[in-house]
Every structure is written in C-alpha cells, then in structure tokens.
Design an enzyme around this catalytic site. Structure first.
Site, mmCIF file in Angstrom:
data_model
loop_
_atom_site.group_PDB
_atom_site.id
_atom_site.type_symbol
_atom_site.label_atom_id
_atom_site.label_comp_id
_atom_site.label_asym_id
_atom_site.label_seq_id
_atom_site.Cartn_x
_atom_site.Cartn_y
_atom_site.Cartn_z
ATOM 1 N N VAL A 115 -8.653 -76.200 8.769
ATOM 2 C CA VAL A 115 -7.692 -75.684 9.645
ATOM 3 C C VAL A 115 -6.400 -76.538 9.072
ATOM 4 C CG1 VAL A 115 -6.439 -75.293 11.972
ATOM 5 C CG2 VAL A 115 -8.813 -75.018 11.164
ATOM 6 N N GLY A 145 -6.017 -77.695 17.218
ATOM 7 C CA GLY A 145 -6.054 -78.126 18.608
ATOM 8 C C GLY A 145 -5.692 -76.538 19.099
ATOM 9 N N GLY A 154 -8.250 -73.951 18.408
ATOM 10 C CA GLY A 154 -9.484 -73.368 18.702
ATOM 11 C C GLY A 154 -9.703 -72.453 17.245
ATOM 12 N N GLY A 156 -10.917 -73.633 14.329
ATOM 13 C CA GLY A 156 -11.892 -74.103 13.617
ATOM 14 C C GLY A 156 -13.167 -73.350 14.229
ATOM 15 N N ASN A 213 -16.177 -88.909 8.770
ATOM 16 C CA ASN A 213 -15.301 -88.097 9.417
ATOM 17 C C ASN A 213 -15.626 -87.730 10.787
ATOM 18 O OD1 ASN A 213 -13.594 -85.813 9.959
ATOM 19 N ND2 ASN A 213 -13.785 -84.508 8.310
ATOM 20 N N TYR A 217 -18.080 -80.736 15.493
ATOM 21 C CA TYR A 217 -19.286 -79.817 15.608
ATOM 22 C C TYR A 217 -20.459 -80.150 16.630
ATOM 23 C CZ TYR A 217 -17.860 -78.901 10.778
ATOM 24 O OH TYR A 217 -17.139 -78.657 9.489
#
Length: 157
Positions: free
Chosen positions: A73, A79, A81, A83, A110, A117
């Site tokens: 993204v 921020g 949403g 993804g 990361n 996730y």
C-alpha cells in the site's frame, strides 16, 4: 504493479536486489500461461495498493489455496484499511475457487507487517521454516536433475 514492487523493496531497504522489470510482469503475469494474479486498489482513480498472489495446493487439506507473494500500500494511503481489503478480496477469490487457505511470508525485521497480519488473525507458523534456492544454488539444484541411470515419472493419483 512494478512501482508497487519497488515500493516494497524501498520499505525493506533492498531496492538493489530487485531484478524484475515491467516486461517480466507482462510476460509471466499476462502471457499465455499466467503465473500470478494481482488485485489492485485505487483511491479516486489513483493506484493505492496491490496484492500479487498465485495458486498453491495443500496435500494436508487436499484443497487449493493461494500464496500471497506481495502486498503493498502506497505510504500516503496507509491507515485507510486498504491492505486488509486487498487480502480479504484475495481470500474471497480463493474461497470462490474452492480454496481453503492463504499463506505468505514476512521479512523477519518487518514488525509492522507482522503486527498487521496478526490483527487479521493470520497466524505465525512456529512449526515451519522457509527454505529457498536462488541464483547459483538454484541452478546447481536444477543441474542435478536426475542421477545417472535413474528415471523420474510424473505421478498420478
């Protein structure tokens, strides 16, 4: 799509490792035998994100699934949403094709992505490790295709 891949590489400070060119994406994603698919997100007609995935199969489940190779993204759209929406769309595509799972790998450093996730209820697998062969290791593996005198046949059910 290529700019998103470069964005991922910049995010993990590995831009110098990217060898993929636009022509590669065209040939292997949009040619006669596509090797991947991608879902693109736009905000007001501007590309905002991308999720590149390809089919996989679980012998444990006996069902298909998908491997997400890349999720990206653009910084200015984070921020919102996007993804999560991209992953949910890919999951729905896979489900509609009879799939029952989705997998992906995350760079070990990361931590933001790992948290993302986890918030989507994607679990870290502590029972698996990713092993890979690249460059010379891959070529050496391929060169040792079959031992002298040995034969390999394609399996059938």
């Amino acid at each position: 799509m290529h700019s998103a891949l470069l964005g991922i590489a910049r995010t993990v400070d590995e831009l110098d490792k990217v060898r993929c060119e636009v022509a590669d994406l065209i040939e292997y994603g949009f040619g006669t035998a596509p090797h991947f698919e991608a879902v693109i997100a736009e905000v007001d007609g501007v590309p905002a994100g991308m999720c590149l995935f390809f089919p996989s199969f679980s012998t444990w489940f006996g069902r298909p699934g998908a491997y997400v190779q890349d999720l990206y993204v653009e910084d200015r759209f984070r921020g919102l949403g996007i993804g999560a929406k991209l992953l949910r769309r890919v999951a729905a595509i896979v489900r509609d094709r009879g799939g029952v799972y989705m997998r992906l790998s995350v760079d070990t450093e990361n931590f933001a992505a790992q948290g993302f996730y986890t918030r989507l209820d994607m679990k870290f697998s502590d029972t698996e490790q990713v092993h890979a062969a690249y460059d010379d290791a891959f070529l050496n593996l391929a060169a040792a295709d079959c031992p002298p005198g040995g034969t390999l046949t394609k399996g059938t059910p």
